[in-house]
Design a protein around this motif. Structure first.
Motif, PDB file in Angstrom:
ATOM      1  N   THR A  92     -43.793  28.664 -23.217  1.00  0.00           N
ATOM      2  CA  THR A  92     -43.631  29.421 -24.449  1.00  0.00           C
ATOM      3  C   THR A  92     -42.531  30.468 -24.295  1.00  0.00           C
ATOM      4  O   THR A  92     -42.173  30.851 -23.183  1.00  0.00           O
ATOM      5  N   ASN A  93     -42.002  30.906 -25.433  1.00  0.00           N
ATOM      6  CA  ASN A  93     -41.000  31.975 -25.460  1.00  0.00           C
ATOM      7  C   ASN A  93     -39.901  31.726 -24.426  1.00  0.00           C
ATOM      8  O   ASN A  93     -39.631  32.546 -23.554  1.00  0.00           O
ATOM      9  N   THR A  94     -39.267  30.565 -24.525  1.00  0.00           N
ATOM     10  CA  THR A  94     -38.294  30.138 -23.519  1.00  0.00           C
ATOM     11  C   THR A  94     -37.067  31.037 -23.478  1.00  0.00           C
ATOM     12  O   THR A  94     -36.641  31.592 -24.489  1.00  0.00           O
ATOM     13  N   ARG A  95     -36.515  31.146 -22.289  1.00  0.00           N
ATOM     14  CA  ARG A  95     -35.256  31.831 -22.050  1.00  0.00           C
ATOM     15  C   ARG A  95     -34.329  30.877 -21.301  1.00  0.00           C
ATOM     16  O   ARG A  95     -34.760  29.850 -20.784  1.00  0.00           O
ATOM     17  N   THR A  96     -33.066  31.229 -21.230  1.00  0.00           N
ATOM     18  CA  THR A  96     -32.110  30.340 -20.580  1.00  0.00           C
ATOM     19  C   THR A  96     -32.454  30.124 -19.103  1.00  0.00           C
ATOM     20  O   THR A  96     -32.096  29.096 -18.536  1.00  0.00           O
ATOM     21  N   GLU A  97     -33.168  31.068 -18.487  1.00  0.00           N
ATOM     22  CA  GLU A  97     -33.539  30.909 -17.079  1.00  0.00           C
ATOM     23  C   GLU A  97     -34.616  29.852 -16.882  1.00  0.00           C
ATOM     24  O   GLU A  97     -34.922  29.472 -15.738  1.00  0.00           O
ATOM     25  N   HIS A  98     -35.192  29.349 -17.975  1.00  0.00           N
ATOM     26  CA  HIS A  98     -36.185  28.275 -17.871  1.00  0.00           C
ATOM     27  C   HIS A  98     -35.551  26.892 -17.971  1.00  0.00           C
ATOM     28  O   HIS A  98     -36.246  25.875 -17.879  1.00  0.00           O
ATOM     29  N   ALA A  99     -34.249  26.840 -18.179  1.00  0.00           N
ATOM     30  CA  ALA A  99     -33.556  25.559 -18.216  1.00  0.00           C
ATOM     31  C   ALA A  99     -33.503  24.963 -16.811  1.00  0.00           C
ATOM     32  O   ALA A  99     -33.397  25.682 -15.822  1.00  0.00           O
ATOM     33  N   GLY A 100     -33.583  23.645 -16.729  1.00  0.00           N
ATOM     34  CA  GLY A 100     -33.485  22.986 -15.440  1.00  0.00           C
ATOM     35  C   GLY A 100     -34.372  21.773 -15.350  1.00  0.00           C
ATOM     36  O   GLY A 100     -34.861  21.255 -16.358  1.00  0.00           O
ATOM     37  N   ASP A 101     -34.589  21.311 -14.128  1.00  0.00           N
ATOM     38  CA  ASP A 101     -35.363  20.097 -13.878  1.00  0.00           C
ATOM     39  C   ASP A 101     -36.819  20.431 -13.589  1.00  0.00           C
ATOM     40  O   ASP A 101     -37.123  21.300 -12.757  1.00  0.00           O
ATOM     41  N   TYR A 102     -37.718  19.716 -14.266  1.00  0.00           N
ATOM     42  CA  TYR A 102     -39.158  19.834 -14.065  1.00  0.00           C
ATOM     43  C   TYR A 102     -39.677  18.488 -13.583  1.00  0.00           C
ATOM     44  O   TYR A 102     -39.311  17.443 -14.125  1.00  0.00           O
ATOM     45  N   HIS A 103     -40.533  18.515 -12.570  1.00  0.00           N
ATOM     46  CA  HIS A 103     -41.075  17.292 -12.006  1.00  0.00           C
ATOM     47  C   HIS A 103     -42.601  17.349 -12.060  1.00  0.00           C
ATOM     48  O   HIS A 103     -43.207  18.365 -11.689  1.00  0.00           O
ATOM     49  N   LEU A 104     -43.191  16.265 -12.520  1.00  0.00           N
ATOM     50  CA  LEU A 104     -44.644  16.147 -12.621  1.00  0.00           C
ATOM     51  C   LEU A 104     -45.105  15.070 -11.652  1.00  0.00           C
ATOM     52  O   LEU A 104     -44.596  13.941 -11.689  1.00  0.00           O
ATOM     53  N   GLN A 105     -46.064  15.413 -10.785  1.00  0.00           N
ATOM     54  CA  GLN A 105     -46.670  14.400  -9.933  1.00  0.00           C
ATOM     55  C   GLN A 105     -48.129  14.248 -10.301  1.00  0.00           C
ATOM     56  O   GLN A 105     -48.897  15.214 -10.309  1.00  0.00           O
ATOM     57  N   ILE A 106     -48.489  13.018 -10.661  1.00  0.00           N
ATOM     58  CA  ILE A 106     -49.883  12.673 -10.933  1.00  0.00           C
ATOM     59  C   ILE A 106     -50.308  11.718  -9.826  1.00  0.00           C
ATOM     60  O   ILE A 106     -49.899  10.552  -9.804  1.00  0.00           O
ATOM     61  N   ASN A 107     -51.098  12.232  -8.874  1.00  0.00           N
ATOM     62  CA  ASN A 107     -51.447  11.465  -7.685  1.00  0.00           C
ATOM     63  C   ASN A 107     -50.157  11.051  -6.984  1.00  0.00           C
ATOM     64  O   ASN A 107     -49.446  11.880  -6.458  1.00  0.00           O
ATOM     65  N   ARG A 108     -49.773   9.782  -7.015  1.00  0.00           N
ATOM     66  CA  ARG A 108     -48.550   9.343  -6.337  1.00  0.00           C
ATOM     67  C   ARG A 108     -47.419   9.010  -7.310  1.00  0.00           C
ATOM     68  O   ARG A 108     -46.341   8.574  -6.893  1.00  0.00           O
ATOM     69  N   LYS A 109     -47.649   9.200  -8.556  1.00  0.00           N
ATOM     70  CA  LYS A 109     -46.636   8.887  -9.563  1.00  0.00           C
ATOM     71  C   LYS A 109     -45.854  10.145  -9.928  1.00  0.00           C
ATOM     72  O   LYS A 109     -46.434  11.213 -10.126  1.00  0.00           O
ATOM     73  N   ILE A 110     -44.528  10.006 -10.042  1.00  0.00           N
ATOM     74  CA  ILE A 110     -43.664  11.149 -10.361  1.00  0.00           C
ATOM     75  C   ILE A 110     -42.923  10.895 -11.671  1.00  0.00           C
ATOM     76  O   ILE A 110     -42.417   9.804 -11.922  1.00  0.00           O
ATOM     77  N   LYS A 111     -42.862  11.920 -12.489  1.00  0.00           N
ATOM     78  CA  LYS A 111     -42.130  11.870 -13.750  1.00  0.00           C
ATOM     79  C   LYS A 111     -41.270  13.116 -13.831  1.00  0.00           C
ATOM     80  O   LYS A 111     -41.720  14.211 -13.482  1.00  0.00           O
ATOM     81  N   SER A 112     -40.028  12.957 -14.289  1.00  0.00           N
ATOM     82  CA  SER A 112     -39.087  14.087 -14.289  1.00  0.00           C
ATOM     83  C   SER A 112     -38.516  14.342 -15.675  1.00  0.00           C
ATOM     84  O   SER A 112     -38.318  13.417 -16.459  1.00  0.00           O
ATOM     85  N   PHE A 113     -38.247  15.614 -15.962  1.00  0.00           N
ATOM     86  CA  PHE A 113     -37.690  16.064 -17.228  1.00  0.00           C
ATOM     87  C   PHE A 113     -36.521  16.992 -16.931  1.00  0.00           C
ATOM     88  O   PHE A 113     -36.494  17.648 -15.885  1.00  0.00           O
ATOM     89  N   ARG A 114     -35.603  17.081 -17.864  1.00  0.00           N
ATOM     90  CA  ARG A 114     -34.569  18.113 -17.804  1.00  0.00           C
ATOM     91  C   ARG A 114     -34.587  18.883 -19.121  1.00  0.00           C
ATOM     92  O   ARG A 114     -34.416  18.304 -20.189  1.00  0.00           O
ATOM     93  N   ILE A 115     -34.812  20.188 -19.017  1.00  0.00           N
ATOM     94  CA  ILE A 115     -34.866  21.041 -20.203  1.00  0.00           C
ATOM     95  C   ILE A 115     -33.548  21.795 -20.351  1.00  0.00           C
ATOM     96  O   ILE A 115     -33.044  22.382 -19.392  1.00  0.00           O
ATOM     97  N   PHE A 116     -33.011  21.778 -21.553  1.00  0.00           N
ATOM     98  CA  PHE A 116     -31.861  22.601 -21.904  1.00  0.00           C
ATOM     99  C   PHE A 116     -32.344  23.686 -22.856  1.00  0.00           C
ATOM    100  O   PHE A 116     -32.896  23.381 -23.922  1.00  0.00           O
ATOM    101  N   VAL A 117     -32.178  24.936 -22.469  1.00  0.00           N
ATOM    102  CA  VAL A 117     -32.488  26.062 -23.354  1.00  0.00           C
ATOM    103  C   VAL A 117     -31.168  26.529 -23.933  1.00  0.00           C
ATOM    104  O   VAL A 117     -30.280  26.973 -23.208  1.00  0.00           O
ATOM    105  N   ILE A 118     -31.026  26.401 -25.218  1.00  0.00           N
ATOM    106  CA  ILE A 118     -29.737  26.656 -25.847  1.00  0.00           C
ATOM    107  C   ILE A 118     -29.802  27.871 -26.768  1.00  0.00           C
ATOM    108  O   ILE A 118     -30.855  28.221 -27.283  1.00  0.00           O
TER     109      ILE A 118
END
Length: 375
Positions: A92-118
Protein backbone atom coordinates in the motif's frame (compact mmCIF):
# COMPACT_ATOMS: atom_id res chain seq x y z
CA UNK A 1 17.53 -14.46 7.57
CA UNK A 2 17.95 -17.78 5.74
CA UNK A 3 16.33 -18.49 2.40
CA UNK A 4 15.20 -21.83 1.06
CA UNK A 5 17.85 -23.86 -0.77
CA UNK A 6 15.99 -23.74 -4.13
CA UNK A 7 16.55 -19.99 -4.19
CA UNK A 8 20.30 -20.48 -4.41
CA UNK A 9 19.81 -22.83 -7.33
CA UNK A 10 17.57 -20.45 -9.24
CA UNK A 11 19.16 -17.03 -8.74
CA UNK A 12 20.50 -16.93 -12.29
CA UNK A 13 17.27 -18.09 -13.87
CA UNK A 14 14.56 -15.72 -12.64
CA UNK A 15 11.65 -15.59 -15.02
CA UNK A 16 9.11 -12.81 -14.75
CA UNK A 17 6.25 -15.31 -14.96
CA UNK A 18 4.24 -13.01 -12.71
CA UNK A 19 4.77 -10.28 -15.26
CA UNK A 20 5.42 -6.55 -15.21
CA UNK A 21 3.21 -4.54 -12.89
CA UNK A 22 2.89 -0.76 -13.00
CA UNK A 23 1.45 1.35 -10.21
CA UNK A 24 1.14 5.07 -9.68
CA UNK A 25 3.08 6.41 -6.72
CA UNK A 26 0.85 6.54 -3.64
CA UNK A 27 -1.50 3.79 -4.76
CA UNK A 28 -1.64 0.10 -3.80
CA UNK A 29 -0.54 -2.88 -5.86
CA UNK A 30 -1.30 -6.58 -5.34
CA UNK A 31 0.89 -9.51 -6.37
CA UNK A 32 -1.23 -12.61 -6.90
CA UNK A 33 -0.02 -16.01 -5.74
CA UNK A 34 -2.58 -17.77 -8.01
CA UNK A 35 -3.65 -19.93 -5.06
CA UNK A 36 -7.31 -20.12 -4.17
CA UNK A 37 -6.62 -21.67 -0.79
CA UNK A 38 -3.46 -22.71 1.04
CA UNK A 39 -2.89 -26.33 2.07
CA UNK A 40 -1.88 -27.51 5.53
CA UNK A 41 1.73 -28.11 4.55
CA UNK A 42 2.27 -24.93 2.49
CA UNK A 43 5.18 -22.60 3.23
CA UNK A 44 5.22 -19.23 1.44
CA UNK A 45 7.97 -16.61 1.36
CA UNK A 46 8.09 -13.23 -0.39
CA UNK A 47 11.50 -11.64 -1.19
CA UNK A 48 12.38 -8.24 -2.56
CA UNK A 49 15.33 -6.83 -4.47
CA UNK A 50 18.68 -8.02 -5.72
CA UNK A 51 19.64 -9.23 -2.25
CA UNK A 52 16.43 -11.29 -2.01
CA UNK A 53 15.47 -9.89 1.39
CA UNK A 54 12.58 -11.78 2.97
CA UNK A 55 9.72 -9.35 3.61
CA UNK A 56 6.84 -11.72 4.43
CA UNK A 57 6.10 -15.40 5.00
CA UNK A 58 3.36 -17.83 5.88
CA UNK A 59 4.03 -21.22 7.44
CA UNK A 60 0.74 -23.09 7.60
CA UNK A 61 2.26 -26.06 9.45
CA UNK A 62 3.54 -23.80 12.22
CA UNK A 63 0.41 -21.62 12.01
CA UNK A 64 2.62 -18.57 11.61
CA UNK A 65 2.14 -15.43 9.50
CA UNK A 66 4.97 -12.89 9.62
CA UNK A 67 5.53 -9.55 7.93
CA UNK A 68 9.08 -8.19 8.12
CA UNK A 69 8.22 -4.59 7.32
CA UNK A 70 11.16 -3.10 9.25
CA UNK A 71 13.82 -4.52 6.94
CA UNK A 72 15.57 -2.35 4.34
CA UNK A 73 15.50 0.78 6.51
CA UNK A 74 11.77 0.37 7.11
CA UNK A 75 10.70 1.18 3.56
CA UNK A 76 7.83 -1.34 3.86
CA UNK A 77 6.73 -0.31 7.35
CA UNK A 78 2.91 -0.44 7.67
CA UNK A 79 2.63 -1.07 3.93
CA UNK A 80 2.50 -4.88 3.60
CA UNK A 81 -0.67 -6.95 3.71
CA UNK A 82 -0.63 -10.75 3.38
CA UNK A 83 -3.76 -12.68 2.44
CA UNK A 84 -3.83 -15.60 4.88
CA UNK A 85 -6.02 -17.64 2.54
CA UNK A 86 -4.05 -17.29 -0.71
CA UNK A 87 -0.65 -15.88 0.29
CA UNK A 88 -1.04 -12.94 -2.11
CA UNK A 89 0.82 -9.77 -1.14
CA UNK A 90 -0.38 -6.18 -1.28
CA UNK A 91 1.89 -3.14 -0.98
CA UNK A 92 0.00 0.00 0.00
CA UNK A 93 0.94 3.66 -0.41
CA UNK A 94 3.73 2.80 -2.84
CA UNK A 95 6.83 4.92 -3.30
CA UNK A 96 9.52 4.75 -5.95
CA UNK A 97 11.75 2.85 -3.49
CA UNK A 98 9.29 -0.06 -3.70
CA UNK A 99 10.02 -0.56 -7.39
CA UNK A 100 11.99 -3.68 -8.26
CA UNK A 101 11.86 -7.45 -8.41
CA UNK A 102 9.64 -9.48 -6.08
CA UNK A 103 9.96 -13.25 -5.81
CA UNK A 104 7.37 -15.62 -4.35
CA UNK A 105 8.27 -19.14 -3.28
CA UNK A 106 5.46 -21.58 -2.57
CA UNK A 107 7.15 -24.73 -1.28
CA UNK A 108 9.52 -25.44 -4.22
CA UNK A 109 7.79 -23.34 -6.85
CA UNK A 110 9.05 -19.81 -7.61
CA UNK A 111 7.15 -16.97 -9.25
CA UNK A 112 8.65 -13.56 -10.01
CA UNK A 113 7.24 -10.07 -10.58
CA UNK A 114 8.73 -6.73 -11.52
CA UNK A 115 7.00 -3.64 -10.14
CA UNK A 116 7.42 -0.20 -11.68
CA UNK A 117 6.39 2.68 -9.42
CA UNK A 118 5.87 5.63 -11.68
CA UNK A 119 5.25 9.33 -11.25
CA UNK A 120 2.90 10.19 -14.10
CA UNK A 121 3.01 13.69 -15.54
CA UNK A 122 1.08 15.17 -18.43
CA UNK A 123 1.19 18.33 -20.49
CA UNK A 124 -0.47 19.77 -23.54
CA UNK A 125 1.78 20.22 -26.55
CA UNK A 126 3.56 23.61 -26.44
CA UNK A 127 3.31 24.01 -22.68
CA UNK A 128 5.99 23.57 -20.01
CA UNK A 129 6.24 20.81 -17.44
CA UNK A 130 8.42 20.44 -14.34
CA UNK A 131 9.69 17.08 -13.10
CA UNK A 132 10.24 17.53 -9.38
CA UNK A 133 13.23 16.28 -7.45
CA UNK A 134 12.44 15.13 -3.88
CA UNK A 135 15.24 17.36 -2.58
CA UNK A 136 14.57 20.72 -0.96
CA UNK A 137 18.25 21.63 -1.10
CA UNK A 138 21.24 19.82 -2.52
CA UNK A 139 24.17 18.86 -0.31
CA UNK A 140 27.81 19.49 -1.16
CA UNK A 141 28.40 15.87 -2.17
CA UNK A 142 25.25 15.34 -4.26
CA UNK A 143 25.41 14.19 -7.86
CA UNK A 144 22.21 14.41 -9.91
CA UNK A 145 21.66 13.01 -13.38
CA UNK A 146 18.59 13.24 -15.63
CA UNK A 147 18.10 10.73 -18.44
CA UNK A 148 15.53 10.56 -21.18
CA UNK A 149 15.18 6.87 -22.00
CA UNK A 150 18.88 5.96 -21.64
CA UNK A 151 20.40 9.26 -22.83
CA UNK A 152 21.94 11.69 -20.34
CA UNK A 153 20.34 15.10 -20.84
CA UNK A 154 21.32 17.06 -17.70
CA UNK A 155 23.41 16.75 -14.56
CA UNK A 156 24.55 18.60 -11.47
CA UNK A 157 27.78 17.64 -9.74
CA UNK A 158 28.07 19.59 -6.52
CA UNK A 159 31.48 18.10 -5.76
CA UNK A 160 32.89 19.50 -8.99
CA UNK A 161 30.67 22.62 -8.81
CA UNK A 162 29.37 21.82 -12.29
CA UNK A 163 25.91 22.17 -13.87
CA UNK A 164 25.54 20.81 -17.40
CA UNK A 165 22.63 20.61 -19.81
CA UNK A 166 23.14 18.31 -22.82
CA UNK A 167 20.37 19.78 -24.94
CA UNK A 168 22.01 18.94 -28.27
CA UNK A 169 21.68 15.18 -27.86
CA UNK A 170 18.98 13.17 -29.65
CA UNK A 171 19.13 15.37 -32.77
CA UNK A 172 18.62 18.50 -30.66
CA UNK A 173 15.05 17.80 -29.60
CA UNK A 174 15.76 19.40 -26.20
CA UNK A 175 17.70 22.38 -27.55
CA UNK A 176 16.88 25.55 -25.55
CA UNK A 177 14.12 23.66 -23.72
CA UNK A 178 15.79 22.35 -20.54
CA UNK A 179 16.06 24.27 -17.27
CA UNK A 180 17.74 22.83 -14.17
CA UNK A 181 17.01 24.12 -10.67
CA UNK A 182 20.46 24.39 -9.07
CA UNK A 183 18.96 24.24 -5.56
CA UNK A 184 16.78 21.13 -5.87
CA UNK A 185 17.83 19.47 -9.13
CA UNK A 186 14.29 19.62 -10.56
CA UNK A 187 14.03 19.67 -14.36
CA UNK A 188 11.71 21.82 -16.48
CA UNK A 189 11.00 21.13 -20.16
CA UNK A 190 9.59 24.12 -22.03
CA UNK A 191 7.65 24.28 -25.31
CA UNK A 192 7.00 20.53 -25.27
CA UNK A 193 6.35 18.42 -28.35
CA UNK A 194 5.35 14.77 -28.72
CA UNK A 195 9.07 13.98 -29.12
CA UNK A 196 9.44 14.73 -25.41
CA UNK A 197 6.94 12.08 -24.31
CA UNK A 198 8.41 9.03 -22.60
CA UNK A 199 10.38 7.91 -19.56
CA UNK A 200 12.59 10.27 -17.57
CA UNK A 201 14.86 8.90 -14.89
CA UNK A 202 16.26 11.01 -12.08
CA UNK A 203 19.31 9.58 -10.33
CA UNK A 204 20.37 11.20 -7.07
CA UNK A 205 23.62 9.57 -5.96
CA UNK A 206 22.56 5.89 -5.80
CA UNK A 207 18.79 6.44 -5.67
CA UNK A 208 16.57 6.76 -8.73
CA UNK A 209 13.07 7.94 -9.55
CA UNK A 210 11.14 7.50 -12.79
CA UNK A 211 8.61 9.78 -14.43
CA UNK A 212 6.41 8.99 -17.37
CA UNK A 213 5.50 12.08 -19.36
CA UNK A 214 2.53 12.13 -21.72
CA UNK A 215 2.34 14.97 -24.22
CA UNK A 216 -1.16 15.22 -25.61
CA UNK A 217 -1.41 16.71 -29.07
CA UNK A 218 -4.60 15.03 -30.21
CA UNK A 219 -7.82 14.64 -28.25
CA UNK A 220 -10.82 13.59 -30.27
CA UNK A 221 -14.45 13.74 -29.24
CA UNK A 222 -16.65 11.04 -30.81
CA UNK A 223 -20.41 10.75 -30.60
CA UNK A 224 -22.49 7.68 -31.48
CA UNK A 225 -26.15 6.77 -31.27
CA UNK A 226 -26.97 3.95 -28.88
CA UNK A 227 -27.08 0.64 -30.73
CA UNK A 228 -24.79 1.82 -33.55
CA UNK A 229 -21.10 1.07 -34.03
CA UNK A 230 -18.22 3.46 -33.56
CA UNK A 231 -14.67 3.17 -34.90
CA UNK A 232 -11.64 4.69 -33.18
CA UNK A 233 -8.88 5.27 -35.71
CA UNK A 234 -5.23 4.68 -34.82
CA UNK A 235 -4.13 6.60 -37.95
CA UNK A 236 -1.81 3.74 -38.89
CA UNK A 237 -2.19 2.67 -42.52
CA UNK A 238 -0.56 -0.72 -42.03
CA UNK A 239 1.77 -2.63 -39.75
CA UNK A 240 4.81 -3.62 -41.75
CA UNK A 241 6.18 -7.10 -41.30
CA UNK A 242 9.77 -6.00 -40.68
CA UNK A 243 8.95 -3.42 -37.98
CA UNK A 244 7.90 -3.71 -34.36
CA UNK A 245 4.48 -2.51 -33.21
CA UNK A 246 2.79 -2.56 -29.83
CA UNK A 247 -0.73 -1.15 -29.76
CA UNK A 248 -2.93 -1.13 -26.68
CA UNK A 249 -6.51 0.02 -26.23
CA UNK A 250 -7.68 0.90 -22.74
CA UNK A 251 -11.10 1.95 -21.57
CA UNK A 252 -10.34 4.33 -18.74
CA UNK A 253 -7.49 2.30 -17.18
CA UNK A 254 -8.59 -1.22 -18.16
CA UNK A 255 -6.88 -3.05 -21.02
CA UNK A 256 -9.50 -4.18 -23.55
CA UNK A 257 -7.44 -4.99 -26.66
CA UNK A 258 -3.83 -5.15 -27.84
CA UNK A 259 -1.56 -6.07 -30.70
CA UNK A 260 1.97 -7.15 -29.82
CA UNK A 261 3.98 -7.79 -32.96
CA UNK A 262 6.94 -8.76 -30.79
CA UNK A 263 5.05 -11.84 -29.59
CA UNK A 264 2.91 -12.07 -32.71
CA UNK A 265 -0.16 -11.74 -30.50
CA UNK A 266 -3.54 -10.10 -31.11
CA UNK A 267 -5.87 -10.18 -28.12
CA UNK A 268 -9.31 -8.82 -27.29
CA UNK A 269 -10.18 -8.77 -23.59
CA UNK A 270 -13.92 -8.44 -23.97
CA UNK A 271 -14.83 -10.16 -20.69
CA UNK A 272 -13.36 -7.44 -18.46
CA UNK A 273 -15.51 -4.87 -16.66
CA UNK A 274 -18.33 -7.34 -16.02
CA UNK A 275 -18.44 -8.27 -19.70
CA UNK A 276 -19.75 -4.94 -20.97
CA UNK A 277 -17.65 -5.33 -24.14
CA UNK A 278 -18.43 -9.01 -24.72
CA UNK A 279 -18.80 -9.75 -28.46
CA UNK A 280 -18.63 -6.03 -29.21
CA UNK A 281 -14.93 -5.39 -29.92
CA UNK A 282 -13.30 -5.69 -33.34
CA UNK A 283 -9.57 -5.01 -33.69
CA UNK A 284 -8.12 -4.32 -37.13
CA UNK A 285 -4.91 -6.35 -37.29
CA UNK A 286 -3.54 -4.19 -40.10
CA UNK A 287 -4.04 -0.75 -38.60
CA UNK A 288 -4.76 -1.34 -34.90
CA UNK A 289 -8.01 0.63 -35.11
CA UNK A 290 -10.80 -0.43 -32.75
CA UNK A 291 -14.53 -0.76 -33.44
CA UNK A 292 -17.18 -1.06 -30.72
CA UNK A 293 -20.46 -2.52 -32.01
CA UNK A 294 -23.97 -2.31 -30.57
CA UNK A 295 -22.99 0.49 -28.20
CA UNK A 296 -24.75 1.27 -24.95
CA UNK A 297 -24.36 4.14 -22.51
CA UNK A 298 -21.91 2.09 -20.41
CA UNK A 299 -19.48 2.25 -23.35
CA UNK A 300 -19.25 6.03 -23.03
CA UNK A 301 -15.98 7.32 -21.62
CA UNK A 302 -12.29 7.81 -22.38
CA UNK A 303 -10.42 5.37 -24.59
CA UNK A 304 -6.63 5.60 -24.40
CA UNK A 305 -4.38 4.43 -27.19
CA UNK A 306 -0.68 4.10 -26.34
CA UNK A 307 1.38 2.96 -29.32
CA UNK A 308 4.97 2.01 -29.87
CA UNK A 309 5.99 2.10 -33.52
CA UNK A 310 9.05 4.04 -34.62
CA UNK A 311 8.25 6.38 -31.74
CA UNK A 312 6.10 6.53 -28.63
CA UNK A 313 2.71 8.13 -29.05
CA UNK A 314 -0.60 8.37 -27.22
CA UNK A 315 -4.11 9.47 -28.07
CA UNK A 316 -7.31 9.96 -26.15
CA UNK A 317 -10.79 9.49 -27.58
CA UNK A 318 -13.78 10.66 -25.58
CA UNK A 319 -16.83 8.69 -26.67
CA UNK A 320 -20.36 9.84 -25.86
CA UNK A 321 -23.35 7.60 -26.49
CA UNK A 322 -26.77 9.20 -26.98
CA UNK A 323 -30.24 7.82 -27.63
CA UNK A 324 -32.58 8.87 -30.43
CA UNK A 325 -34.70 10.97 -28.09
CA UNK A 326 -31.92 12.95 -26.47
CA UNK A 327 -29.71 13.39 -29.49
CA UNK A 328 -26.68 15.52 -29.08
CA UNK A 329 -24.03 16.46 -31.61
CA UNK A 330 -20.32 16.07 -31.05
CA UNK A 331 -18.72 18.75 -28.90
CA UNK A 332 -15.08 19.65 -28.38
CA UNK A 333 -13.81 17.70 -25.34
CA UNK A 334 -11.55 19.27 -22.76
CA UNK A 335 -8.96 16.70 -21.83
CA UNK A 336 -8.85 15.67 -18.21
CA UNK A 337 -5.17 15.76 -17.39
CA UNK A 338 -5.53 13.66 -14.29
CA UNK A 339 -2.64 11.51 -13.18
CA UNK A 340 -4.68 8.33 -12.81
CA UNK A 341 -5.34 8.32 -16.56
CA UNK A 342 -1.64 7.77 -17.24
CA UNK A 343 -1.03 4.64 -15.18
CA UNK A 344 -2.61 2.28 -17.69
CA UNK A 345 -0.34 3.31 -20.52
CA UNK A 346 2.80 3.61 -18.46
CA UNK A 347 3.56 -0.12 -18.33
CA UNK A 348 4.23 -0.26 -22.03
CA UNK A 349 6.61 2.68 -21.90
CA UNK A 350 8.42 1.48 -18.79
CA UNK A 351 8.86 -2.05 -20.12
CA UNK A 352 10.37 -0.72 -23.32
CA UNK A 353 12.65 1.54 -21.28
CA UNK A 354 13.77 -1.50 -19.29
CA UNK A 355 14.47 -3.46 -22.48
CA UNK A 356 16.46 -0.58 -23.98
CA UNK A 357 18.44 -0.09 -20.75
CA UNK A 358 19.34 -3.74 -20.48
CA UNK A 359 20.36 -3.85 -24.14
CA UNK A 360 22.62 -0.82 -23.61
CA UNK A 361 24.21 -2.43 -20.55
CA UNK A 362 24.82 -5.63 -22.50
CA UNK A 363 26.42 -3.73 -25.40
CA UNK A 364 28.64 -1.79 -22.98
CA UNK A 365 29.74 -5.02 -21.34
CA UNK A 366 30.55 -6.45 -24.76
CA UNK A 367 32.76 -3.43 -25.54
CA UNK A 368 34.69 -3.88 -22.30
CA UNK A 369 35.25 -7.59 -22.88
CA UNK A 370 36.32 -7.10 -26.50
CA UNK A 371 39.46 -5.15 -25.61
CA UNK A 372 40.31 -1.51 -26.08
CA UNK A 373 39.14 0.52 -29.04
CA UNK A 374 41.54 2.80 -30.85
CA UNK A 375 40.19 6.12 -32.06
Amino acid sequence: MKMFLPVLLCLCFWRLDGGFVSVKEGESVSLNSDLTEMKDDDVIQWWFGDENTVIAEINVTADRITVYDDVLDGRFRDRLKLDNQTGSLTITNTRTEHAGDYHLQINRKIKSFRIFVIVPESVMKGESVSLKSPLTEMKDYDVIQWRFEITLIAEINKRADRITVYDDVLDGRFRDRLKLDNQTGSLTITNTTTEHAGVYELQINSESKRFWLAVFDEVKSVSVKEGDSVSLNSNLTEMKEDEYYWVQWRFENTLIAEIDKWSDRITVYDDVLDGRFRDRLKLDNQTGSLTITNTTTEHAGDYKLPMITRRLSSKVFRVSVYDSVHCCGPTEAVIRLVLSALVGVATVIIVVYEIISRRAERDQAHIHTSGSIEI
